[in-house]
Design a protein around this motif. Structure first.
Motif, PDB file in Angstrom:
ATOM      1  N   PHE A  41     -19.023   1.349   7.475  1.00 27.41           N
ATOM      2  CA  PHE A  41     -18.730  -0.077   7.417  1.00 27.41           C
ATOM      3  C   PHE A  41     -17.247  -0.256   7.095  1.00 27.41           C
ATOM      4  O   PHE A  41     -16.742   0.325   6.122  1.00 27.41           O
ATOM      5  CB  PHE A  41     -19.601  -0.745   6.349  1.00 27.41           C
ATOM      6  N   PRO A  42     -16.508  -1.030   7.896  1.00 29.10           N
ATOM      7  CA  PRO A  42     -15.054  -1.134   7.725  1.00 29.10           C
ATOM      8  C   PRO A  42     -14.598  -1.597   6.336  1.00 29.10           C
ATOM      9  O   PRO A  42     -13.509  -1.218   5.890  1.00 29.10           O
ATOM     10  CB  PRO A  42     -14.637  -2.137   8.801  1.00 29.10           C
ATOM     11  N   GLY A  43     -15.404  -2.378   5.644  1.00 27.62           N
ATOM     12  CA  GLY A  43     -15.016  -2.848   4.313  1.00 27.62           C
ATOM     13  C   GLY A  43     -14.841  -1.741   3.292  1.00 27.62           C
ATOM     14  O   GLY A  43     -14.250  -1.943   2.229  1.00 27.62           O
ATOM     15  N   HIS A  44     -15.320  -0.543   3.611  1.00 24.03           N
ATOM     16  CA  HIS A  44     -15.205   0.587   2.687  1.00 24.03           C
ATOM     17  C   HIS A  44     -14.004   1.484   2.980  1.00 24.03           C
ATOM     18  O   HIS A  44     -13.743   2.411   2.204  1.00 24.03           O
ATOM     19  CB  HIS A  44     -16.481   1.438   2.722  1.00 24.03           C
ATOM     20  N   HIS A  45     -13.292   1.221   4.093  1.00 28.14           N
ATOM     21  CA  HIS A  45     -12.160   2.102   4.396  1.00 28.14           C
ATOM     22  C   HIS A  45     -10.997   1.415   5.107  1.00 28.14           C
ATOM     23  O   HIS A  45      -9.922   1.988   5.213  1.00 28.14           O
ATOM     24  CB  HIS A  45     -12.628   3.305   5.236  1.00 28.14           C
ATOM     25  N   ASP A  46     -11.168   0.201   5.569  1.00 26.38           N
ATOM     26  CA  ASP A  46     -10.140  -0.497   6.333  1.00 26.38           C
ATOM     27  C   ASP A  46      -9.706  -1.753   5.568  1.00 26.38           C
ATOM     28  O   ASP A  46     -10.464  -2.732   5.495  1.00 26.38           O
ATOM     29  CB  ASP A  46     -10.706  -0.852   7.710  1.00 26.38           C
ATOM     30  N   LEU A  47      -8.493  -1.721   5.009  1.00 24.41           N
ATOM     31  CA  LEU A  47      -8.017  -2.828   4.187  1.00 24.41           C
ATOM     32  C   LEU A  47      -8.016  -4.144   4.959  1.00 24.41           C
ATOM     33  O   LEU A  47      -8.469  -5.167   4.438  1.00 24.41           O
ATOM     34  CB  LEU A  47      -6.614  -2.530   3.649  1.00 24.41           C
ATOM     35  N   ASN A  48      -7.525  -4.141   6.186  1.00 22.01           N
ATOM     36  CA  ASN A  48      -7.483  -5.379   6.970  1.00 22.01           C
ATOM     37  C   ASN A  48      -8.879  -5.932   7.217  1.00 22.01           C
ATOM     38  O   ASN A  48      -9.100  -7.142   7.135  1.00 22.01           O
ATOM     39  CB  ASN A  48      -6.752  -5.156   8.299  1.00 22.01           C
ATOM     40  N   ALA A  49      -9.823  -5.064   7.530  1.00 26.58           N
ATOM     41  CA  ALA A  49     -11.199  -5.508   7.753  1.00 26.58           C
ATOM     42  C   ALA A  49     -11.800  -6.072   6.469  1.00 26.58           C
ATOM     43  O   ALA A  49     -12.491  -7.092   6.493  1.00 26.58           O
ATOM     44  CB  ALA A  49     -12.049  -4.366   8.288  1.00 26.58           C
ATOM     45  N   ALA A  50     -11.545  -5.409   5.346  1.00 28.78           N
ATOM     46  CA  ALA A  50     -12.066  -5.896   4.061  1.00 28.78           C
ATOM     47  C   ALA A  50     -11.478  -7.271   3.741  1.00 28.78           C
ATOM     48  O   ALA A  50     -12.200  -8.177   3.306  1.00 28.78           O
ATOM     49  CB  ALA A  50     -11.750  -4.893   2.950  1.00 28.78           C
ATOM     50  N   GLN A  51     -10.187  -7.432   3.973  1.00 21.54           N
ATOM     51  CA  GLN A  51      -9.548  -8.723   3.693  1.00 21.54           C
ATOM     52  C   GLN A  51     -10.056  -9.815   4.632  1.00 21.54           C
ATOM     53  O   GLN A  51     -10.198 -10.964   4.227  1.00 21.54           O
ATOM     54  CB  GLN A  51      -8.029  -8.578   3.758  1.00 21.54           C
ATOM     55  N   ALA A  52     -10.363  -9.452   5.880  1.00 20.94           N
ATOM     56  CA  ALA A  52     -10.925 -10.420   6.824  1.00 20.94           C
ATOM     57  C   ALA A  52     -12.294 -10.909   6.351  1.00 20.94           C
ATOM     58  O   ALA A  52     -12.707 -12.025   6.679  1.00 20.94           O
ATOM     59  CB  ALA A  52     -11.032  -9.805   8.217  1.00 20.94           C
ATOM     60  N   LEU A  53     -12.981 -10.091   5.556  1.00 25.95           N
ATOM     61  CA  LEU A  53     -14.273 -10.479   4.980  1.00 25.95           C
ATOM     62  C   LEU A  53     -14.118 -11.321   3.715  1.00 25.95           C
ATOM     63  O   LEU A  53     -15.104 -11.746   3.122  1.00 25.95           O
ATOM     64  CB  LEU A  53     -15.086  -9.223   4.636  1.00 25.95           C
ATOM     65  N   GLY A  54     -12.853 -11.508   3.275  1.00 28.24           N
ATOM     66  CA  GLY A  54     -12.596 -12.278   2.064  1.00 28.24           C
ATOM     67  C   GLY A  54     -12.439 -11.433   0.818  1.00 28.24           C
ATOM     68  O   GLY A  54     -12.346 -11.948  -0.292  1.00 28.24           O
ATOM     69  N   SER A  55     -12.407 -10.125   0.984  1.00 33.53           N
ATOM     70  CA  SER A  55     -12.272  -9.204  -0.142  1.00 33.53           C
ATOM     71  C   SER A  55     -10.785  -8.889  -0.357  1.00 33.53           C
ATOM     72  O   SER A  55     -10.040  -8.739   0.610  1.00 33.53           O
ATOM     73  CB  SER A  55     -13.042  -7.916   0.177  1.00 33.53           C
ATOM     74  N   PRO A  56     -10.341  -8.750  -1.603  1.00 33.38           N
ATOM     75  CA  PRO A  56      -8.928  -8.437  -1.823  1.00 33.38           C
ATOM     76  C   PRO A  56      -8.558  -6.992  -1.458  1.00 33.38           C
ATOM     77  O   PRO A  56      -7.383  -6.681  -1.274  1.00 33.38           O
ATOM     78  CB  PRO A  56      -8.730  -8.676  -3.316  1.00 33.38           C
ATOM     79  N   HIS A  57      -9.542  -6.112  -1.374  1.00 28.83           N
ATOM     80  CA  HIS A  57      -9.284  -4.693  -1.107  1.00 28.83           C
ATOM     81  C   HIS A  57     -10.569  -4.086  -0.541  1.00 28.83           C
ATOM     82  O   HIS A  57     -11.606  -4.738  -0.509  1.00 28.83           O
ATOM     83  CB  HIS A  57      -8.881  -3.979  -2.404  1.00 28.83           C
ATOM     84  N   ILE A  58     -10.499  -2.828  -0.124  1.00 26.05           N
ATOM     85  CA  ILE A  58     -11.720  -2.121   0.248  1.00 26.05           C
ATOM     86  C   ILE A  58     -12.602  -2.030  -0.990  1.00 26.05           C
ATOM     87  O   ILE A  58     -12.107  -2.149  -2.117  1.00 26.05           O
ATOM     88  CB  ILE A  58     -11.424  -0.724   0.829  1.00 26.05           C
ATOM     89  N   PHE A  59     -13.890  -1.813  -0.809  1.00 24.64           N
ATOM     90  CA  PHE A  59     -14.800  -1.805  -1.955  1.00 24.64           C
ATOM     91  C   PHE A  59     -15.810  -0.669  -1.830  1.00 24.64           C
ATOM     92  O   PHE A  59     -16.154  -0.243  -0.736  1.00 24.64           O
ATOM     93  CB  PHE A  59     -15.509  -3.152  -2.112  1.00 24.64           C
ATOM     94  N   MET A  60     -16.252  -0.195  -2.980  1.00 25.59           N
ATOM     95  CA  MET A  60     -17.154   0.946  -3.072  1.00 25.59           C
ATOM     96  C   MET A  60     -18.528   0.610  -2.509  1.00 25.59           C
ATOM     97  O   MET A  60     -19.045  -0.484  -2.718  1.00 25.59           O
ATOM     98  CB  MET A  60     -17.283   1.377  -4.538  1.00 25.59           C
ATOM     99  N   ASN A  61     -19.132   1.601  -1.824  1.00 22.07           N
ATOM    100  CA  ASN A  61     -20.488   1.403  -1.310  1.00 22.07           C
ATOM    101  C   ASN A  61     -21.525   1.813  -2.360  1.00 22.07           C
ATOM    102  O   ASN A  61     -21.218   2.506  -3.328  1.00 22.07           O
ATOM    103  CB  ASN A  61     -20.700   2.126   0.023  1.00 22.07           C
ATOM    104  N   ILE A  62     -22.751   1.369  -2.159  1.00 20.45           N
ATOM    105  CA  ILE A  62     -23.805   1.608  -3.150  1.00 20.45           C
ATOM    106  C   ILE A  62     -24.146   3.096  -3.279  1.00 20.45           C
ATOM    107  O   ILE A  62     -24.508   3.561  -4.359  1.00 20.45           O
ATOM    108  CB  ILE A  62     -25.063   0.767  -2.848  1.00 20.45           C
TER     109      ILE A  62
END
Length: 139
Positions: A41-62
């Motif tokens: 999932f891009p939110g765990h490794h791609d800063l731009n993708a995470a930010q496009a989701l509204g997250s300030p940075h990539i985030f840890m997976n469960i």
């Protein structure tokens, strides 16, 4: 290197606390954990993708969180402990640049099955990232 001793059921007491463990949250930990668990999932490794989701940075997976919970409890219990269950709930995200600190305590004992219940939390600067319980069978 010294070998870690395994806790024995007869030596554990209700209310016993586990040593605190602080884990720095780094880009390498977040991305490496996602890759190791095949979570692309891009939110765990791609800063731009995470930010496009509204997250300030990539985030840890469960799954990485799950592994860190297991590490925390296993470092206390030792290599002969057997996990009977691990139940966690996620809260605040883990972002690189923060730190997560684990705390836990023995909250239950079952002499018939030699099972120890641990209740734990992993907190970062925003609050609880993870809370849960782990049941271990000890020799």
């Amino acid at each position: 290197m010294t070998l870690q001793n395994t806790k024995r059921f007869d030596d554990v007491r209700p209310g016993e606390t586990l040593p605190e463990l602080a884990i720095p949250i780094t880009v390498g930990l977040v991305t490496g954990g996602a890759i190791a668990t095949r979570d692309y999932f891009p939110g765990h490794h791609d800063l731009n993708a995470a930010q496009a989701l509204g997250s300030p940075h990539i985030f840890m997976n469960i799954l990485t969180t799950n592994g860190l919970v297991q590490r925390y409890v296993e470092e206390w219990a030792g290599p002969e402990a057997r996990f009977a269950s691990l139940k966690i709930k996620l809260g605040a995200p883990n972002y690189p640049g923060d730190s997560m600190t684990f705390n836990g305590a023995v909250t239950g004992l079952d002499a018939a099955t030699r099972t120890v219940e641990i209740t734990l939390s992993g907190k970062n600067s925003m609050g609880n990232h993870v809370t849960g319980t782990v049941a271990l069978v000890l020799p």
